[in-house]
Design a protein around this motif. Structure first.
Motif: not given
Length: 362
Positions: A237-248
């Protein structure tokens, strides 16, 4: 009518179910834990949710659940999940078998059903490779183009819809502190969706975003320490997404998030063509959030400009989100209208009535 509905679980939901059912020592207790959590409730028929005595429900891929039933019934040895499911159907005296997991249990399984079963239907709203579903009385789904593809494989295919879970009425009646929420998968099948998420994630500096992503196994591997040594960059995942991604999130946790969000962002998977109306649309609108989704052909009640907002390719999604947030009082009215409309058109009562009507013609 003796109805048997079989479903399946996402692997990423199992840890939550195991926690909810930690003290469940019986089949009924573990099954009821998933039903009470409302996992997949949009697809579960009204008699099951109401606990009707003639309706039986199980998650046929849940090894813990199914083996609990087998032990309780005195089945010898270690029967397969298929053998347990067949035994459940026979024990129940099923007349109508409705399967939400037909790729796991295709035509070869239907051929083994006991003679008490007179009607068989399955739900499948996605292309499924070489899966053979021709033995089912009908394949149900809400994407016309995919239904047509099943007809091309020799199946009878009929239009059917998810429904708004009545429990959703409990959610989204207060403040909505989250600006944009997204819950969904992230894999190679979500190319267009992934690009949109990357654009929207850039708003995190000024807006409150919550992205709960169910990453594919390949994506998780690519982002692991070992995976970073392998040529898997395109699956990260792009860093901009990975930084804010949480578990489902699933079930009532999903409802709680959607009930706390002004906007729920949605994007179709690449395989659905121009058809729209995935389960997330029903969940978002049912919890009173404003659905912002990609342009396409939506079912009745999901009307761009009236009950939902749609975006085109490129940067239009960002522009639509900013416009909605800047004019939230107006957009809140639209979201509330959408909640009322889908709650009426896609109620559990209407879903069951449509199901009964289909049975009369299969």
């Amino acid at each position: 009518m003796r109805l048997f509905q079989n479903s399946g679980l996402y692997p990423s939901y199992l840890p939550r179910l195991n926690q909810l059912a930690a003290k469940a020592s019986t089949f009924a207790a573990r099954r009821d834990a998933s039903l009470q959590d409302r996992f997949g409730a949009a697809h579960i028929l009204e008699p099951v949710l109401d606990g009707a005595p003639e309706a039986f429900f199980t998650n046929g891929d849940d090894k813990v659940l199914q083996r609990q039933w087998a032990r309780e019934q005195g089945m010898k040895g270690t029967p397969t999940l298929e053998a347990i499911l067949l035994a459940q159907i026979e024990h129940h005296g099923t007349e109508v078998f409705y399967n939400l997991d037909p790729v796991r249990y295709p035509s070869a399984f239907v051929a083994k059903l006991p003679g008490c079963v007179t009607k068989t239907l399955c739900w499948r709203a996605a292309p499924s490779g070489n899966a053979d579903l021709t033995a089912y009385g009908a394949v149900l789904g809400n994407f016309p183009s995919i239904l047509e593809s099943w007809r091309g494989k020799g199946c009878r295919a009929e239009l059917f819809f998810p429904a708004v879970d009545p429990v959703m009425e409990q959610y989204g009646r207060g403040e909505r502190p989250i600006d944009v929420a997204f819950i969904g998968g992230y894999s190679r099948h979500h190319g267009a969706r992934g690009k949109t998420l990357e654009q929207v994630a850039a708003l995190a500096a000024d807006r409150k975003l919550v992205f709960c992503l169910d990453a594919s196994r390949l994506t998780r591997l690519a982002e692991s320490a070992v995976g970073r040594l392998l040529p898997l960059r395109k699956h990260r995942r792009p860093d901009v997404i990975a930084r804010i991604a949480r578990q489902p999130l699933f079930g009532r946790d999903l409802y709680q998030l959607f009930g706390s969000a002004k906007i729920v962002l949605n994007g179709a998977i690449d395989m659905s063509g121009n058809d729209r109306g995935n389960m997330r649309c029903f969940e978002a609108m049912g919890c009173g959030a404003l659905l912002v989704s990609d342009a396409g052909n939506y079912p009745d009640g999901m009307d761009p400009g009236q009950t939902i907002v749609t975006y085109e390719a490129g940067n239009d999604c960002i522009a639509q989100i900013e416009n909605c947030l800047q004019n939230w009082d107006e957009m809140k009215v639209k979201a509330e209208r959408g909640r009322r409309v889908v709650g009426d058109l896609y109620s559990k009562e209407r879903q069951w009535a449509l199901f009964e009507n289909l049975l009369e013609h299969i």
